[in-house]
Design an enzyme around this catalytic site. Structure first.
Site, PDB file in Angstrom:
ATOM      1  N   GLN A 202       2.174   2.887  -2.691  1.00  0.00           N
ATOM      2  CA  GLN A 202       2.129   4.333  -2.921  1.00  0.00           C
ATOM      3  C   GLN A 202       3.078   5.301  -1.982  1.00  0.00           C
ATOM      4  O   GLN A 202       3.369   4.818  -0.666  1.00  0.00           O
ATOM      5  CB  GLN A 202       0.896   4.709  -3.157  1.00  0.00           C
ATOM      6  N   ARG A 214      -7.215   8.717  11.108  1.00  0.00           N
ATOM      7  CA  ARG A 214      -7.425   7.270  11.520  1.00  0.00           C
ATOM      8  C   ARG A 214      -7.507   6.865  12.927  1.00  0.00           C
ATOM      9  O   ARG A 214      -8.551   6.128  13.372  1.00  0.00           O
ATOM     10  CB  ARG A 214      -6.062   6.119  10.948  1.00  0.00           C
ATOM     11  N   ASP A 250     -14.000  -1.667   2.070  1.00  0.00           N
ATOM     12  CA  ASP A 250     -13.287  -0.857   1.519  1.00  0.00           C
ATOM     13  C   ASP A 250     -13.293  -0.960  -0.024  1.00  0.00           C
ATOM     14  O   ASP A 250     -13.531  -2.085  -0.646  1.00  0.00           O
ATOM     15  CB  ASP A 250     -11.786  -1.538   1.673  1.00  0.00           C
ATOM     16  N   ASP A 302     -11.295   9.640   0.896  1.00  0.00           N
ATOM     17  CA  ASP A 302      -9.875  10.041   1.135  1.00  0.00           C
ATOM     18  C   ASP A 302      -9.168  10.108  -0.402  1.00  0.00           C
ATOM     19  O   ASP A 302      -8.423   9.116  -0.568  1.00  0.00           O
ATOM     20  CB  ASP A 302      -9.172   9.350   1.998  1.00  0.00           C
ATOM     21  N   CYS A 342      -6.015  15.914  -0.331  1.00  0.00           N
ATOM     22  CA  CYS A 342      -4.820  16.192  -0.008  1.00  0.00           C
ATOM     23  C   CYS A 342      -4.147  16.918  -1.153  1.00  0.00           C
ATOM     24  O   CYS A 342      -2.681  16.911  -1.354  1.00  0.00           O
ATOM     25  CB  CYS A 342      -4.172  14.716  -0.166  1.00  0.00           C
TER      26      CYS A 342
HETATM   27  N1  SAH Z   1      -6.885   6.465   3.084  1.00  0.00           N
HETATM   28  C1  SAH Z   1      -5.912   5.943   2.685  1.00  0.00           C
HETATM   29  C2  SAH Z   1      -5.114   6.530   1.313  1.00  0.00           C
HETATM   30  C3  SAH Z   1      -5.807   6.953   0.332  1.00  0.00           C
HETATM   31  S1  SAH Z   1      -4.819   7.294  -1.240  1.00  0.00           S
HETATM   32  C4  SAH Z   1      -4.992   5.539   4.012  1.00  0.00           C
HETATM   33  O1  SAH Z   1      -5.313   6.214   4.931  1.00  0.00           O
HETATM   34  O2  SAH Z   1      -3.994   4.923   3.790  1.00  0.00           O
HETATM   35  C5  SAH Z   1      -5.874   7.174  -2.412  1.00  0.00           C
HETATM   36  C6  SAH Z   1      -6.204   5.933  -2.787  1.00  0.00           C
HETATM   37  O3  SAH Z   1      -7.280   6.284  -3.860  1.00  0.00           O
HETATM   38  C7  SAH Z   1      -5.175   5.105  -3.633  1.00  0.00           C
HETATM   39  O4  SAH Z   1      -4.846   3.790  -3.052  1.00  0.00           O
HETATM   40  C8  SAH Z   1      -5.633   5.105  -5.198  1.00  0.00           C
HETATM   41  O5  SAH Z   1      -5.345   3.593  -5.537  1.00  0.00           O
HETATM   42  C9  SAH Z   1      -6.933   5.212  -4.896  1.00  0.00           C
HETATM   43  N2  SAH Z   1      -7.916   5.742  -6.227  1.00  0.00           N
HETATM   44  C10 SAH Z   1      -7.235   6.522  -7.112  1.00  0.00           C
HETATM   45  N3  SAH Z   1      -8.310   6.876  -7.912  1.00  0.00           N
HETATM   46  C11 SAH Z   1      -9.532   5.764  -7.690  1.00  0.00           C
HETATM   47  C12 SAH Z   1     -10.829   5.816  -8.163  1.00  0.00           C
HETATM   48  N4  SAH Z   1     -10.994   6.383  -9.177  1.00  0.00           N
HETATM   49  N5  SAH Z   1     -11.653   4.983  -7.662  1.00  0.00           N
HETATM   50  C13 SAH Z   1     -11.184   4.086  -6.530  1.00  0.00           C
HETATM   51  N6  SAH Z   1      -9.739   4.383  -5.981  1.00  0.00           N
HETATM   52  C14 SAH Z   1      -8.799   5.195  -6.427  1.00  0.00           C
END
Ligand code: SAH
Length: 399
Positions: A202, A214, A250, A302, A342
């Site tokens: 992404q 983090r 996770d 997040d 975000c």
């Molecule tokens: N915390 C991560 C970034 C998260 S981005 C980091 O620090 O790298 C948001 C994520 O949410 C994406 O990977 C996406 O695939 C996931 N996502 C979107 N909708 C979701 C849902 N309904 N349930 C679980 N994951 C979801």
């Protein structure tokens, strides 16, 4: 030099003069006769005084994106070279290169380059062209990048939703110059080894904007059980493990992210620590889990942006609040909720309200241990509040 003129309505120039780079369609009195979407135009106020020079888009609500308020500044390769060099200089001033080899080098409007994103992953640059104006300047911009930064490689990931609002199609992902990046580019941040998936990940392959958060989690995670919701490539958990977390779980809905997640966890797991990766929709998952009571020392939430238009704000706030309420219910007494939004359309005040209502709903008392935004390589200009999007609260919980 002269570019086609666009005239503003009376008193519509103030925000641009104060540094905001956008001119909305409602502010335009007379549009340029001979300019097409993506062209450069000169903007004048109702007294025919020069205001700015910028990218024109006759289809977008954002009619002009300002590039400069200097009437003698031509928009040519030298202009882009200078802006890119200034952006790189800003990053040098952040000291980030002492803690990581992956950072955002150009962050659109915040670096005076509306619609251009450039991320650097250990020398592999990834570019995104978000606006019609920047797309039209593609060759000039690429030449400027080459001269200003001498990169080892330039890769393109212009498959972003924002292009559609500009009337642009996605572009195929691919190499534009230099060395072909490996499938997963290894990067390091605050002593943690991570991998960016430039081809299929992404954004441009990694969420650089959460770096500071983090790292803060790394410092708070020793001996803790961590539940990481919306985990993407498990960046938060990799940091928690580096900091001595005893167990991480996770959860992400996308099975595609699990390749990088596995690599990132394995590279940082201590012998005795356990890691679990689940593919699941967080919303029902967390609801069901919350009914079984608190069981984690730290929960990270997040989510992706939950709204596209401002009209969806109220509904989205309800969804955020419910999600956070369930997350609060999972945290043990004295534990920590790390929660982020975000979406630029959720303001800081909106976000505080979400957290306040969620903690009241979960019957916990919270105090903020930290309130952060994106890292310094995503700089914020106070004149451009729309450029502020990430909000992250670390909240200590008392039952
Ligand atoms: N915390 C991560 C970034 C998260 S981005 C980091 O620090 O790298 C948001 C994520 O949410 C994406 O990977 C996406 O695939 C996931 N996502 C979107 N909708 C979701 C849902 N309904 N349930 C679980 N994951 C979801």
């Amino acid at each position: 030099m002269n570019y086609p003129p666009l005239y503003l309505r009376k008193n519509s120039e103030r925000t641009v003069r104060n540094g905001h780079p956008w001119i909305f369609s409602g502010a335009v009195e007379r549009r340029p006769k001979d300019a097409d979407t993506g062209d450069i135009v000169d903007v004048f106020d109702s007294h025919e005084r020069f205001v700015c020079r910028g990218f024109y888009n006759k289809r977008s609500l954002i009619r002009v994106r300002s590039l400069t308020q200097n009437a003698s500044s031509a928009i040519d390769q030298a202009f882009f070279e200078q802006r890119i060099a200034e952006a790189a200089e800003f990053r040098r001033g952040t000291g980030l290169s002492t803690v990581t080899n992956a950072m955002r080098l150009v962050h659109g409007e915040s670096d005076g380059l509306p619609g251009l994103i450039v991320d650097d992953y250990a020398g592999y640059l990834v570019v995104q062209f978000h606006t019609a104006g920047m797309e039209k300047q593609r060759q000039t911009v690429l030449a400027a990048l080459d001269t200003a930064l001498c990169p080892m490689s330039i890769f393109e990931r212009s498959d972003v939703g924002t292009r559609r609002a500009e009337g642009l199609k996605d572009r195929p992902t691919g190499l534009l110059a230099g060395a072909k990046p490996p499938e997963f580019v290894e990067i390091e941040e605050h002593g943690v080894r991570l991998h960016a998936d430039l081809y299929r990940g992404q954004k441009t392959g990694f969420f650089l904007d959460q770096r500071d958060n983090r790292f803060l989690l790394q410092r708070l995670a020793n001996g803790k059980r961590v539940l990481n919701l919306f985990s993407y490539s498990s960046g938060f958990s990799a940091h928690a493990l580096k900091g001595g977390a005893s167990h991480t779980i996770d959860v992400d809905v996308s099975s595609r992210v699990m390749h990088s997640a596995r690599r990132n966890l394995e590279a940082n797991r201590l012998d005795e620590s356990r890691t679990d990766l689940l593919v699941a929709d967080v919303f029902p998952f967390v609801e069901e889990l919350a009914d079984r009571g608190p069981r984690y020392d730290i929960v990270v939430v997040d989510p992706p942006s939950l709204l596209r238009k401002h009209s969806q704000l109220k509904q989205a706030m309800g969804v955020y609040t419910k999600l956070n309420r369930n997350a609060f219910r999972l945290v043990v007494d004295g534990g920590l909720l790390v929660t982020a939004s975000c979406s630029a359309r959720v303001s800081q005040e909106d976000f505080f309200q979400i957290v306040r209502r969620a903690s009241a709903g979960a019957r916990v008392r919270t105090r903020m241990l930290a309130y952060n935004q994106h890292s310094a390589d995503h700089p914020v200009d106070p004149a451009f509040p729309d450029g502020r999007y990430l909000k992250c609260i670390f909240a200590r919980i008392k039952r």
